[in-house]
Design a protein around this motif. Structure first.
Motif, PDB file in Angstrom:
ATOM      1  N   ALA A 301     -38.356 -13.116   4.583  1.00  0.00           N
ATOM      2  CA  ALA A 301     -39.307 -14.086   5.141  1.00  0.00           C
ATOM      3  C   ALA A 301     -38.621 -15.424   5.375  1.00  0.00           C
ATOM      4  O   ALA A 301     -38.855 -16.091   6.393  1.00  0.00           O
ATOM      5  N   VAL A 302     -37.754 -15.824   4.449  1.00  0.00           N
ATOM      6  CA  VAL A 302     -37.011 -17.090   4.575  1.00  0.00           C
ATOM      7  C   VAL A 302     -36.080 -17.045   5.782  1.00  0.00           C
ATOM      8  O   VAL A 302     -35.955 -18.036   6.528  1.00  0.00           O
ATOM      9  N   LEU A 303     -35.403 -15.889   5.988  1.00  0.00           N
ATOM     10  CA  LEU A 303     -34.528 -15.759   7.147  1.00  0.00           C
ATOM     11  C   LEU A 303     -35.299 -15.960   8.445  1.00  0.00           C
ATOM     12  O   LEU A 303     -34.837 -16.641   9.367  1.00  0.00           O
ATOM     13  N   ARG A 304     -36.472 -15.382   8.523  1.00  0.00           N
ATOM     14  CA  ARG A 304     -37.263 -15.485   9.750  1.00  0.00           C
ATOM     15  C   ARG A 304     -37.866 -16.875   9.937  1.00  0.00           C
ATOM     16  O   ARG A 304     -38.154 -17.281  11.067  1.00  0.00           O
ATOM     17  N   ALA A 305     -38.039 -17.611   8.820  1.00  0.00           N
ATOM     18  CA  ALA A 305     -38.483 -19.008   8.923  1.00  0.00           C
ATOM     19  C   ALA A 305     -37.304 -19.928   9.223  1.00  0.00           C
ATOM     20  O   ALA A 305     -37.493 -21.119   9.486  1.00  0.00           O
ATOM     21  N   GLU A 306     -36.085 -19.373   9.185  1.00  0.00           N
ATOM     22  CA  GLU A 306     -34.839 -20.104   9.427  1.00  0.00           C
ATOM     23  C   GLU A 306     -34.659 -21.285   8.470  1.00  0.00           C
ATOM     24  O   GLU A 306     -34.190 -22.359   8.846  1.00  0.00           O
ATOM     25  N   LEU A 307     -35.029 -21.052   7.207  1.00  0.00           N
ATOM     26  CA  LEU A 307     -34.748 -22.025   6.170  1.00  0.00           C
ATOM     27  C   LEU A 307     -33.299 -21.842   5.715  1.00  0.00           C
ATOM     28  O   LEU A 307     -32.681 -20.810   5.964  1.00  0.00           O
ATOM     29  N   GLU A 308     -32.767 -22.837   5.028  1.00  0.00           N
ATOM     30  CA  GLU A 308     -31.359 -22.816   4.627  1.00  0.00           C
ATOM     31  C   GLU A 308     -31.170 -22.049   3.324  1.00  0.00           C
ATOM     32  O   GLU A 308     -31.626 -22.483   2.268  1.00  0.00           O
ATOM     33  N   VAL A 309     -30.489 -20.908   3.391  1.00  0.00           N
ATOM     34  CA  VAL A 309     -30.193 -20.108   2.204  1.00  0.00           C
ATOM     35  C   VAL A 309     -28.932 -20.669   1.551  1.00  0.00           C
ATOM     36  O   VAL A 309     -27.885 -20.786   2.184  1.00  0.00           O
ATOM     37  N   THR A 310     -29.033 -21.018   0.276  1.00  0.00           N
ATOM     38  CA  THR A 310     -27.892 -21.604  -0.439  1.00  0.00           C
ATOM     39  C   THR A 310     -27.276 -20.653  -1.465  1.00  0.00           C
ATOM     40  O   THR A 310     -26.150 -20.871  -1.904  1.00  0.00           O
ATOM     41  N   GLU A 311     -27.987 -19.602  -1.859  1.00  0.00           N
ATOM     42  CA  GLU A 311     -27.417 -18.600  -2.777  1.00  0.00           C
ATOM     43  C   GLU A 311     -28.099 -17.264  -2.546  1.00  0.00           C
ATOM     44  O   GLU A 311     -29.329 -17.166  -2.537  1.00  0.00           O
ATOM     45  N   ARG A 312     -27.277 -16.222  -2.365  1.00  0.00           N
ATOM     46  CA  ARG A 312     -27.805 -14.869  -2.174  1.00  0.00           C
ATOM     47  C   ARG A 312     -26.756 -13.863  -2.618  1.00  0.00           C
ATOM     48  O   ARG A 312     -25.547 -14.051  -2.384  1.00  0.00           O
ATOM     49  N   HIS A 313     -27.161 -12.813  -3.291  1.00  0.00           N
ATOM     50  CA  HIS A 313     -26.253 -11.766  -3.759  1.00  0.00           C
ATOM     51  C   HIS A 313     -26.835 -10.411  -3.379  1.00  0.00           C
ATOM     52  O   HIS A 313     -28.054 -10.203  -3.468  1.00  0.00           O
ATOM     53  N   ASN A 314     -25.953  -9.472  -2.982  1.00  0.00           N
ATOM     54  CA  ASN A 314     -26.435  -8.110  -2.737  1.00  0.00           C
ATOM     55  C   ASN A 314     -26.501  -7.332  -4.040  1.00  0.00           C
ATOM     56  O   ASN A 314     -25.916  -7.731  -5.062  1.00  0.00           O
ATOM     57  N   HIS A 315     -27.211  -6.213  -4.038  1.00  0.00           N
ATOM     58  CA  HIS A 315     -27.291  -5.338  -5.202  1.00  0.00           C
ATOM     59  C   HIS A 315     -25.952  -4.621  -5.417  1.00  0.00           C
ATOM     60  O   HIS A 315     -25.120  -4.543  -4.508  1.00  0.00           O
ATOM     61  N   SER A 316     -25.766  -4.071  -6.603  1.00  0.00           N
ATOM     62  CA  SER A 316     -24.544  -3.305  -6.871  1.00  0.00           C
ATOM     63  C   SER A 316     -24.557  -1.985  -6.110  1.00  0.00           C
ATOM     64  O   SER A 316     -23.506  -1.480  -5.700  1.00  0.00           O
ATOM     65  N   MET A 317     -25.767  -1.411  -5.892  1.00  0.00           N
ATOM     66  CA  MET A 317     -25.920  -0.186  -5.110  1.00  0.00           C
ATOM     67  C   MET A 317     -26.994  -0.424  -4.056  1.00  0.00           C
ATOM     68  O   MET A 317     -27.818  -1.326  -4.177  1.00  0.00           O
ATOM     69  N   ILE A 318     -26.972   0.423  -3.037  1.00  0.00           N
ATOM     70  CA  ILE A 318     -27.882   0.247  -1.912  1.00  0.00           C
ATOM     71  C   ILE A 318     -29.332   0.424  -2.362  1.00  0.00           C
ATOM     72  O   ILE A 318     -29.640   1.182  -3.283  1.00  0.00           O
ATOM     73  N   VAL A 319     -30.250  -0.324  -1.734  1.00  0.00           N
ATOM     74  CA  VAL A 319     -31.677  -0.155  -1.978  1.00  0.00           C
ATOM     75  C   VAL A 319     -32.289   0.496  -0.748  1.00  0.00           C
ATOM     76  O   VAL A 319     -31.720   0.464   0.345  1.00  0.00           O
ATOM     77  N   THR A 320     -33.460   1.068  -0.929  1.00  0.00           N
ATOM     78  CA  THR A 320     -34.060   1.871   0.147  1.00  0.00           C
ATOM     79  C   THR A 320     -35.137   1.131   0.928  1.00  0.00           C
ATOM     80  O   THR A 320     -35.553   1.612   1.979  1.00  0.00           O
ATOM     81  N   TYR A 321     -35.568  -0.033   0.432  1.00  0.00           N
ATOM     82  CA  TYR A 321     -36.724  -0.681   1.076  1.00  0.00           C
ATOM     83  C   TYR A 321     -36.344  -1.688   2.149  1.00  0.00           C
ATOM     84  O   TYR A 321     -37.219  -2.239   2.821  1.00  0.00           O
ATOM     85  N   VAL A 322     -35.028  -1.964   2.326  1.00  0.00           N
ATOM     86  CA  VAL A 322     -34.550  -2.778   3.457  1.00  0.00           C
ATOM     87  C   VAL A 322     -33.225  -2.205   3.929  1.00  0.00           C
ATOM     88  O   VAL A 322     -32.590  -1.414   3.238  1.00  0.00           O
ATOM     89  N   ASP A 323     -32.797  -2.634   5.093  1.00  0.00           N
ATOM     90  CA  ASP A 323     -31.518  -2.189   5.630  1.00  0.00           C
ATOM     91  C   ASP A 323     -30.369  -2.786   4.825  1.00  0.00           C
ATOM     92  O   ASP A 323     -30.531  -3.810   4.146  1.00  0.00           O
ATOM     93  N   PRO A 324     -29.177  -2.172   4.904  1.00  0.00           N
ATOM     94  CA  PRO A 324     -28.012  -2.732   4.214  1.00  0.00           C
ATOM     95  C   PRO A 324     -27.762  -4.183   4.625  1.00  0.00           C
ATOM     96  O   PRO A 324     -27.896  -4.548   5.790  1.00  0.00           O
TER      97      PRO A 324
END
Length: 514
Positions: A301-324
């Motif tokens: 939702a933040v990406l689509r609002a084009e707000l400034e992301v200052t920290e984000r980490h991916n999971h250690s393994m893939i999740v199924t509810y969003v794209d990689p």
């Protein structure tokens, strides 16, 4: 005039006697008794020895240390402390030595004058007190924080689809450095040695927000939904709880939002349950399992609002509810958080909703982007690693029949692209992030504890194939055989045992004949 003449004559006689005294004559050592007429802060020290006077004044100062001092806040609150807790001490300890030596030092004239002064006027010594700034600071820091009242910013609430403005409240914060100085100045300059009070120095914490600005917030800047339809009851409750903790947040321009701070602590008291989560490439049960779906949904939702992301980490393994590369993990143990800044010129409002096992975050604000401008996000897989073999883990603490299977996870390297279009035409393509996800084979934890060697041999043979399906089939056969054996009568069991013994003997005889 006659009286003065007698005094002068006496002084002359004393001087003459002193002059005629044989050289080398040993004078009697003076004692340390304080002369008559000596006081300290009005307390009579006459006739006391050095140690007695020191003890008397120390006792007096200790009694002052029990006096109460009220530290007052702006709103009328107070905390009671003793003068001793503020580091009270006796500063001019040299007055005892001075009192002992009154009339005993200097030439004969000086000593005579000192005794005459004592006899007619007396001598009162001031007891000087001192206070320790470090002790005062400790009291302020340890006991006065209760008076801090942070401002409550004006904020939005959303009721039945409409926004309402909640007015802010002014706060007060203890100014620790200024309060230490105020207390020290009072105790050293104004205190009358009785119970007293002093007003703490406090700063006003003004609330943010104006109603006219908040009322402008009505446009949807970004929204995103994910499903958790396959989740169990505990994980579903964790997702709903995390969503509720974030729902209703008002974020002002320039403010940073920390997802971890909003949803912590991960405890039963804060509404969380044990559920599956990723840890070092494994699925394990932990308090709050599933909370990363909350942060991931908010991230999109933040990406689509084009707000400034200052920290984000991916999971250690893939999740199924969003794209990689479209996920955002938070983890207390690993120090992972998802943070973003309101980089717009207006407040924003975060709404979180869960319904029919779907979670949705919607970010409201003031839309300033062109109506013909659209933003989409594309996931690009760069590399895929598929696990080739199953993994079987033996657990001797569990009985034969126990098996716990974890699904395989394909390893990925991926990146996310932000694609901006104007009137349907692509005008820019920007890489948002890159992510690497571990590969994890399908894993089975198998119980091996049994006292039956035949069962153990059958199970070990199945495990040696490294096939989880072979182990599952073998366990099914063992269970069926055990259930069949349990249904036999003692006579039938005896007959089977006899037949097995006869067959074994026949085999041995045949082997011997060969």
């Amino acid at each position: 005039m006659k009286k003065l003449g007698f005094k002068l004559a006496g002084m002359a006689l004393m001087m003459a006697l002193f002059a005629l005294a044989p050289k080398g004559t040993v004078q009697a050592a003076p004692d340390d008794t304080i002369p008559q007429g000596v006081t300290a802060a009005g307390m009579d020290l006459s006739g006391m020895t050095r140690d007695e006077a020191t003890a008397a004044i120390s006792s007096y100062v200790s009694a002052l240390g029990e006096k109460k001092v009220q530290l007052m806040s702006e709103d009328g609150g107070s905390v009671s402390v003793t003068a001793g807790a503020l580091g009270l001490s006796w500063k001019n300890r040299g007055i005892v030595e001075e009192a002992v030596n009154l009339g005993r030092r200097g030439n004969i004239v000086a000593r005579y004058k000192a005794k005459e002064d004592l006899e007619h006027k007396g001598r009162d010594h001031e007891i000087e007190l001192e206070f320790d700034r470090d002790a005062i600071a400790g009291v302020v820091e340890g006991q006065c924080g209760q008076f801090n009242r942070e401002a409550v910013d004006a904020h939005l609430t959303r009721v039945n689809g409409s926004f309402q403005v909640e007015e802010g409240q002014t706060g007060y914060i203890v100014d620790e450095a200024a309060s230490v100085s105020a207390i020290y100045d009072y105790m050293t300059g104004e205190w009358n040695h009785e119970d007293g009070s002093v007003l703490l120095a406090m700063t006003v914490d003004e609330p943010q927000g104006k109603a006219e600005d908040l009322l402008k917030v009505k446009d949807v800047l970004g929204t995103f939904t994910t499903s958790y339809s396959s989740s169990g009851n505990a994980r579903s409750k964790n997702v709903a709880n995390g969503c509720e903790l974030i729902d209703g947040t008002t974020l002002y321009p320039g403010e940073t939002f920390s997802t971890y701070d909003a949803v912590k602590p991960f405890s039963e008291e804060n509404g969380y349950y044990m559920a599956g989560s990723y840890l070092n490439g494994k699925v394990v049960d932990s308090i709050g399992g599933g909370i990363c779906q909350v942060s991931t949904t908010l991230y999109n939702a933040v990406l689509r609002a084009e707000l400034e992301v200052t920290e984000r980490h991916n999971h250690s393994m893939i999740v199924t509810y969003v794209d990689p590369s479209a996920d955002a993990a938070i983890a207390e143990s690993a120090g992972k958080d998802f943070q973003f800044v309101n980089n717009t010129d207006y407040p924003i409002y975060i709404e979180g909703r869960t319904e029919n096992k779907k979670i949705t975050f919607t970010i409201y604000g003031v839309e300033t982007r062109d109506s013909g401008r659209t933003v989409v996000y594309e996931s690009e897989v760069l590399e895929k690693t598929v696990p080739e073999n199953d993994q079987i883990v033996q657990d001797a603490s569990q009985p034969v029949g126990f098996i716990q299977v974890s699904s395989a996870h394909i390893g990925y390297k991926a990146q996310l692209w932000k694609v901006v279009k104007e009137d349907g035409r692509e005008v820019s393509r920007e890489k948002v992030n890159s992510s690497t996800y571990q590969m994890s084979p399908k894993t089975a934890t198998v119980g091996t504890a049994t006292e039956d060697p035949n069962v153990s041999n059958m199970l070990q043979a199945a495990i040696a194939t490294s096939s989880i399906s072979e182990v599952q089939n073998t366990l099914a056969n063992i269970k069926a055989a055990q259930e069949a054996a349990a249904a036999l009568t003692p006579e039938e069991l005896a007959a089977i045992a006899a037949a097995q013994a006869a067959a074994q003997q026949a085999a041995q005889d045949a082997a011997a004949g060969n």
